[in-house]
Scaffold this active site. Structure first.
Site, PDB file in Angstrom:
ATOM      1  N   ALA A   2      70.348  22.580  53.785  1.00  0.00           N
ATOM      2  CA  ALA A   2      69.933  22.391  55.046  1.00  0.00           C
ATOM      3  C   ALA A   2      68.406  21.736  55.422  1.00  0.00           C
ATOM      4  CB  ALA A   2      70.119  23.637  56.220  1.00  0.00           C
ATOM      5  N   GLY A  15      73.010  25.541  52.234  1.00  0.00           N
ATOM      6  CA  GLY A  15      73.762  25.239  53.270  1.00  0.00           C
ATOM      7  C   GLY A  15      74.873  24.117  52.445  1.00  0.00           C
ATOM      8  N   GLU A  52      77.286  26.633  50.770  1.00  0.00           N
ATOM      9  CA  GLU A  52      77.900  27.116  51.832  1.00  0.00           C
ATOM     10  C   GLU A  52      79.190  26.043  52.390  1.00  0.00           C
ATOM     11  OE1 GLU A  52      75.054  30.251  54.028  1.00  0.00           O
ATOM     12  OE2 GLU A  52      74.690  28.294  54.131  1.00  0.00           O
ATOM     13  N   GLU A  72      67.897  30.720  49.680  1.00  0.00           N
ATOM     14  CA  GLU A  72      67.168  30.827  51.044  1.00  0.00           C
ATOM     15  C   GLU A  72      66.095  32.001  50.736  1.00  0.00           C
ATOM     16  OE1 GLU A  72      71.168  29.445  51.942  1.00  0.00           O
ATOM     17  OE2 GLU A  72      70.604  30.875  50.594  1.00  0.00           O
TER      18      GLU A  72
END
Length: 294
Positions: free
Chosen positions: A100, A144, A147, A167
């Site tokens: 992200a 992300g 994910e 993360e």
């Protein structure tokens, strides 16, 4: 959900390729002009198959709200298209999505993230798209990006693809389902280790652990294999395909007894379709069915 800025993760000598030099593996099947997006390329490489390619090369396809908005729109368009039964989501050879966009997330306060439900829209493809979505992952799929790949219905990758939920290295945790989907796919102990250490894992590992359906030796083989699988699925009745996706996904939410009962109800309902009659009659007569998708 985090971003690993691409350049820090690449070996010396790495450079970002301009969009024009990205490999073109799949030819455009449909002559219909594709909708123009800022961060996506869309195409219909085979009959019944729609493809969405993330196209933010300078950021290694790092995910940001505008890109996710375009992705949701493109998926919605393919989901409602009569000539599309299956959707492929892919990136480039270098990166599916490197994470992200940290620049977007870093200044957020708790109240802003909470009251505006930050990244909630990232999960739209899991709730609003009824047709099967196949992920074709090459290069980096981190935070992300990992994910997003796990949100798809079937995950395919290259053997050297680079997955991870890093993360913790940025002082945060997965926020777009990483802790939930990774644990369901590979088990608590292995998922806990990966999330707590931030370690990456390869596409070969993803296949070995059951996260990926198959790992291919190269990007070209990946795209060829995924497109072939999508074409195979698109050759069946849309009614059956959508029903099958629904019951498999429901197995992740229900216990075995409730899941079997749910499957049976959907199974019964498909006897009301034309394609169920067509398929069984064609089988009895030893001929190929001609689906109406009704």
């Amino acid at each position: 959900m985090s971003s690993l800025r691409a350049v820090k993760m690449m070996p010396l000598g790495y450079r970002i390729l301009p969009t024009s030099t990205l490999p073109r593996v799949v030819r455009q099947f449909s002559s219909t002009p594709a909708r123009s997006y800022e961060y996506l390329l869309t195409s219909k490489p085979k009959p019944g198959v729609g493809q969405v390619q993330l196209n933010r090369p300078k950021a290694l396809n790092a995910l940001c709200t505008p890109l996710i908005s375009e992705l949701n729109e493109a998926l919605k368009q393919f989901n409602s298209a009569d000539d599309v039964s299956v959707i492929i989501v892919t990136g480039s050879e270098k990166a599916f999505a490197a994470g992200a966009d940290i620049k977007e997330m870093a200044p957020l306060t708790f109240s802003e993230a909470y009251t505006k439900s930050f990244i909630e829209s990232w999960s739209d493809l899991t709730t609003q798209v009824k047709k099967p979505i196949l992920a074709a992952v090459s290069g980096h799929a981190l935070g992300g990006g990992c994910e997003l790949a796990m949100m798809c219905d079937i995950l395919y990758c290259t053997e050297t693809a680079n997955f991870g939920q890093p993360e913790v290295k940025l002082g945060t945790i997965p926020g777009a389902g990483g802790s939930q989907r990774l644990t369901r796919a590979i088990g608590k102990s292995k998922a806990m280790e990966l999330i707590l250490t931030g370690k990456s894992f390869s596409g070969a590992d993803a296949e070995k652990w059951g996260l990926a359906a198959k790992a291919f030796p190269s990007y070209e083989a990946l795209m060829e294999g995924v497109t072939k699988t999508a074409e195979t699925i698109a050759g069946y009745s849309k009614v059956a395909i959508i029903g099958a996706k629904e019951v498999v996904n429901k197995s992740q939410d229900l216990g075995l007894r409730d899941g079997v009962e749910y499957e049976r109800r959907v199974f019964h309902s498909i006897f009301g379709s034309q394609d169920q009659k067509i398929g069984m009659k064609a089988f009895a007569e030893k001929r190929k069915p001609e689906w109406t998708h009704q």
